[in-house]
Motif scaffolding. Structure first.
Motif, short mmCIF file in Angstrom:
data_model
loop_
_atom_site.label_atom_id
_atom_site.label_comp_id
_atom_site.label_asym_id
_atom_site.label_seq_id
_atom_site.Cartn_x
_atom_site.Cartn_y
_atom_site.Cartn_z
N HIS A 43 0.82 -1.22 0.00
CA HIS A 43 0.00 0.00 0.00
C HIS A 43 0.85 1.27 0.00
O HIS A 43 0.63 2.17 -0.81
CB HIS A 43 -0.92 -0.01 1.22
CG HIS A 43 -2.02 1.00 1.16
ND1 HIS A 43 -3.34 0.65 0.95
CD2 HIS A 43 -2.01 2.35 1.28
CE1 HIS A 43 -4.08 1.74 0.94
NE2 HIS A 43 -3.30 2.79 1.14
N ALA A 44 1.78 1.35 0.92
CA ALA A 44 2.59 2.57 1.06
C ALA A 44 3.98 2.19 1.56
O ALA A 44 4.19 1.07 2.05
CB ALA A 44 1.92 3.55 2.03
N GLN A 45 4.90 3.15 1.44
CA GLN A 45 6.28 2.90 1.88
C GLN A 45 6.76 4.08 2.70
O GLN A 45 6.52 5.25 2.36
CB GLN A 45 7.19 2.70 0.66
CG GLN A 45 8.63 2.36 1.01
CD GLN A 45 9.46 2.07 -0.22
OE1 GLN A 45 9.14 2.52 -1.31
NE2 GLN A 45 10.51 1.29 -0.07
N LEU A 55 7.18 9.51 3.16
CA LEU A 55 6.03 8.62 2.96
C LEU A 55 5.62 8.69 1.50
O LEU A 55 5.47 9.79 0.94
CB LEU A 55 4.85 9.07 3.85
CG LEU A 55 3.50 8.42 3.57
CD1 LEU A 55 3.52 6.94 3.96
CD2 LEU A 55 2.39 9.16 4.32
N ARG A 56 5.45 7.54 0.86
CA ARG A 56 4.98 7.51 -0.52
C ARG A 56 3.92 6.44 -0.68
O ARG A 56 3.95 5.40 -0.02
CB ARG A 56 6.15 7.27 -1.50
CG ARG A 56 6.75 5.89 -1.45
CD ARG A 56 7.86 5.71 -2.49
NE ARG A 56 9.07 6.42 -2.15
CZ ARG A 56 9.54 7.45 -2.83
NH1 ARG A 56 8.89 7.89 -3.90
NH2 ARG A 56 10.66 8.04 -2.46
N ASP A 57 2.94 6.71 -1.55
CA ASP A 57 1.90 5.75 -1.88
C ASP A 57 2.40 4.84 -2.99
O ASP A 57 3.08 5.29 -3.92
CB ASP A 57 0.62 6.47 -2.32
CG ASP A 57 -0.51 5.51 -2.60
OD1 ASP A 57 -1.09 4.98 -1.64
OD2 ASP A 57 -0.80 5.29 -3.79
N SER A 60 -1.77 2.38 -4.43
CA SER A 60 -2.77 1.58 -3.71
C SER A 60 -4.16 1.81 -4.28
O SER A 60 -4.44 2.86 -4.88
CB SER A 60 -2.75 1.94 -2.22
OG SER A 60 -3.08 3.30 -2.04
N THR A 64 -3.58 6.70 -0.05
CA THR A 64 -2.99 6.98 1.26
C THR A 64 -3.24 8.44 1.61
O THR A 64 -3.09 9.32 0.74
CB THR A 64 -1.47 6.70 1.24
OG1 THR A 64 -1.24 5.34 0.87
CG2 THR A 64 -0.84 6.97 2.60
N HIS A 66 -2.34 11.74 4.10
CA HIS A 66 -1.35 12.33 5.02
C HIS A 66 -1.97 13.59 5.62
O HIS A 66 -2.27 14.53 4.89
CB HIS A 66 -0.06 12.65 4.27
CG HIS A 66 0.95 13.39 5.11
ND1 HIS A 66 1.24 14.73 4.91
CD2 HIS A 66 1.71 12.98 6.15
CE1 HIS A 66 2.15 15.11 5.79
NE2 HIS A 66 2.46 14.08 6.55
N LEU A 85 -4.39 4.60 6.08
CA LEU A 85 -4.41 3.55 5.08
C LEU A 85 -5.72 2.78 5.28
O LEU A 85 -5.88 2.10 6.30
CB LEU A 85 -3.22 2.59 5.23
CG LEU A 85 -1.82 3.08 4.88
CD1 LEU A 85 -1.32 4.07 5.91
CD2 LEU A 85 -0.86 1.90 4.80
#
Length: 558
Positions: A43-45, A55-57, A60, A64, A66, A85
């Motif tokens: 989903h995200a990293q 933070l990156r999507d 997904s 995501t 933020h 998420l």
């Protein structure tokens, strides 16, 4: 170090500690598993960049958020930020500059352990500093710890335990049987302990799972306590023991009231590698374990570690070494879809779990040249790494043939022709391909020796689709044919592999299609169907290790 506190969602109250780049997702290919059906498999990293975290999507399905805004590009995380998420909201906590987590001191005869740095999903990231863990008996004091005949009997039981472990190491057998026998031998030494278990985990960010247990009638393991003690023991790399004459254990204060009167956890090691944790407790008997048992339990853990290491050596296809786990998963995840597709008027959900570290089931969502979506699910012969390698090859070939196929049957025909020259003797794959007409609700389905999907009608009736005889892919000599199905609103299709109906429990009873059909009939959506089926299969299997991979796709017309 970055910490995440789960403020809402299925894992509310848990904490995660991240020390390096981490993928968050629902599936087994995520580094940190979020148990939320609205979360994509990857989903995200969250990854460090210099002194900051980004933070990156990862494309997904549901996006995501933020601080309440949909994430469109990588963003820097600050202390107190909110990350959403699916239904899960995470709160970011960044330690102040200069704040560190003390490392545990080296082993000494008298040990005071600092809290270990937590690295997985558990509510014990912030651990209280214990007063003491255990005290090793000084030389010459061992003779006095159990008087007379009782001491002699205990010595005999301990010698018999080591004799039994030597016998188990000398014979080849199923790991679950050997671990069960080993725990039975240890229970003879500690008859007042009512719960004994061996737990392992596949990677640092995944939960511990019970490999084997011996529990008295009417008792059950407190998995929260087991998880917390396993974390703490692995972090300290020593025996942790709490009894009437031992100190406070380094677990979260919220868990302290649930601690049994006597409990111990010891790391299973072999050749310098940590393989798991040995756990035992007595709920109401503080004398079941004493501080001087720590040395013996350390020796026991070494025996269990040798047994587990011997099994790994004999069956490398079943248990892959730690460094290879992440590599094989990274390779395999490239051939599984990272995003579940969405079409107006339809709901799609999926699930995948390997019986071993990696598996041979394959599913994918592709598009034919005319724009119609293609659903594909298959089961490669064999299991473990060999099946995963074949699955990866077929996954690449599938994407190539889908770009020039006109229908579901032709997908199988082209894939069969592509596979046959490359397969070793005896290797094959069963598969189903389905093409959806989004506007009309029609589905054309072709099978290559694979069970046809189950059709759930809006009135909750379950229909078994007619099977058109065709060989498995790679066998050759056959042709493939389309079967047409019209989906009305409320109708659904379930595509599955044999890990569903053939899942077995400790009594060797299969899960069976009748159970699957009953759960499918009661489901009201694709996501609900997948969740009900996976939960029921896991509950049916119980402590028995999965033998077959399991892949599921549910397609629902709204």
């Amino acid at each position: 170090m970055l910490e995440l506190l789960v403020e809402s969602g299925p894992q509310s109250g848990q904490r995660f500690a991240l020390a390096s780049s981490t993928v968050l997702g629902r599936g087994q290919f995520a580094d940190l598993v979020i148990a939320d059906l609205a979360v994509s498999r990857r989903h995200a990293q969250i990854e460090p960049e210099g002194a900051t975290w980004l933070l990156r999507d990862l494309d997904s399905a549901n996006g995501t958020r933020h601080n309440g805004k949909v994430l469109l590009a990588p963003v820097r995380l600050d202390d107190g930020d909110a990350v959403e998420l699916g239904q899960t909201r995470l709160r970011v906590r960044l330690p102040e500059r200069g704040e560190t987590t003390a490392a545990p001191p080296p082993p000494l005869p008298v040990a005071v352990a600092e809290p270990p740095e937590a690295t997985m999903m558990e509510a014990d990231v912030r651990l209280p500093t214990p007063r003491a863990i255990y005290r090793t008996a000084p030389p010459g004091e061992m003779q006095a710890f159990v008087p007379g005949a009782e001491r002699r009997q205990q010595v005999v039981q301990r010698l018999q335990f080591f004799q039994r472990m030597a016998e188990l190491l000398a014979i080849a057998g199923a790991l679950d049987h050997q671990m069960r026998d080993a725990l039975a031998a240890l229970a003879e030494v500690f008859p007042r302990c009512r719960r004994l278990a061996v737990v392992v985990r596949d990677s640092p960010h995944r939960p511990w799972r019970v490999l084997s247990q011996r529990v008295s009638a009417g008792d059950e393991l407190d998995l929260g306590i087991v998880q917390a003690l396993a974390n703490a023991a692995q972090g300290a790399n020593r025996v942790l023991l709490s009894a009437s004459d031992a100190g406070v254990l380094p677990i979260a204060p919220a868990l302290q009231p649930r601690l049994p009167a006597a409990v111990a956890a010891a790391v299973l090691s072999n050749g310098g590698a940590q393989l798991g944790v040995l756990y035992l407790d007595a709920q109401d008997d503080g004398e079941a374990l004493i501080a001087r048992d720590a040395d013996f339990l350390m020796s026991c853990a070494g025996q269990f570690g040798a047994l587990l290491a011997a099994y790994r050596h004999l069956d490398s296809g079943r248990l892959v070494q730690g460094d290879d786990v992440e590599l094989t998963r990274r390779i395999q995840r490239r051939f599984l879809p990272t995003v579940t597709p969405r079409f107006d008027g339809y709901e799609i959900a999926d699930s995948y779990s390997a019986a071993r570290i990696v598996g041979g089931d394959l599913f994918d969502f592709l598009t034919l040249p005319d724009g119609r979506p293609l659903f594909f699910i298959g089961d490669v012969s064999g299991k473990g790494v060999p099946a995963a390698l074949l699955m990866a090859r077929i996954g690449a070939q599938l994407r190539a043939v889908a770009a020039r196929a006109r229908n579901a049957a032709e997908v199988l025909q082209l894939l069969d022709a592509q596979m046959r020259p490359e397969l070793e003797s005896g290797m094959f794959m069963t598969a189903v391909a389905a093409v959806l007409d989004v506007a009309r609700g029609g589905v054309d389905i072709a099978s290559a020796g694979h069970p046809m999907p189950l059709l759930r009608r809006a009135d909750t009736g379950i229909e078994s689709l007619p099977v058109v005889a065709a060989p498995a892919l790679g066998v050759g000599g056959g042709r493939f044919h389309d079967t047409h199905v019209d989906l009305a609103r409320g109708d659904g299709l379930l595509f599955y592999t044999d890990g569903l109906d053939e899942a077995r429990n400790l009594a060797d009873e299969p899960f069976g299609l009748s159970r699957a059909k009953a759960l499918l009939a009661s489901a009201r959506s694709a996501g609900q169907a997948i969740e009900a089926l996976t939960s029921a299969v896991e509950a049916h299997r119980g402590e028995r290790e999965a033998f077959d991979d399991l892949a599921l796709i549910a397609l629902w017309r709204r």
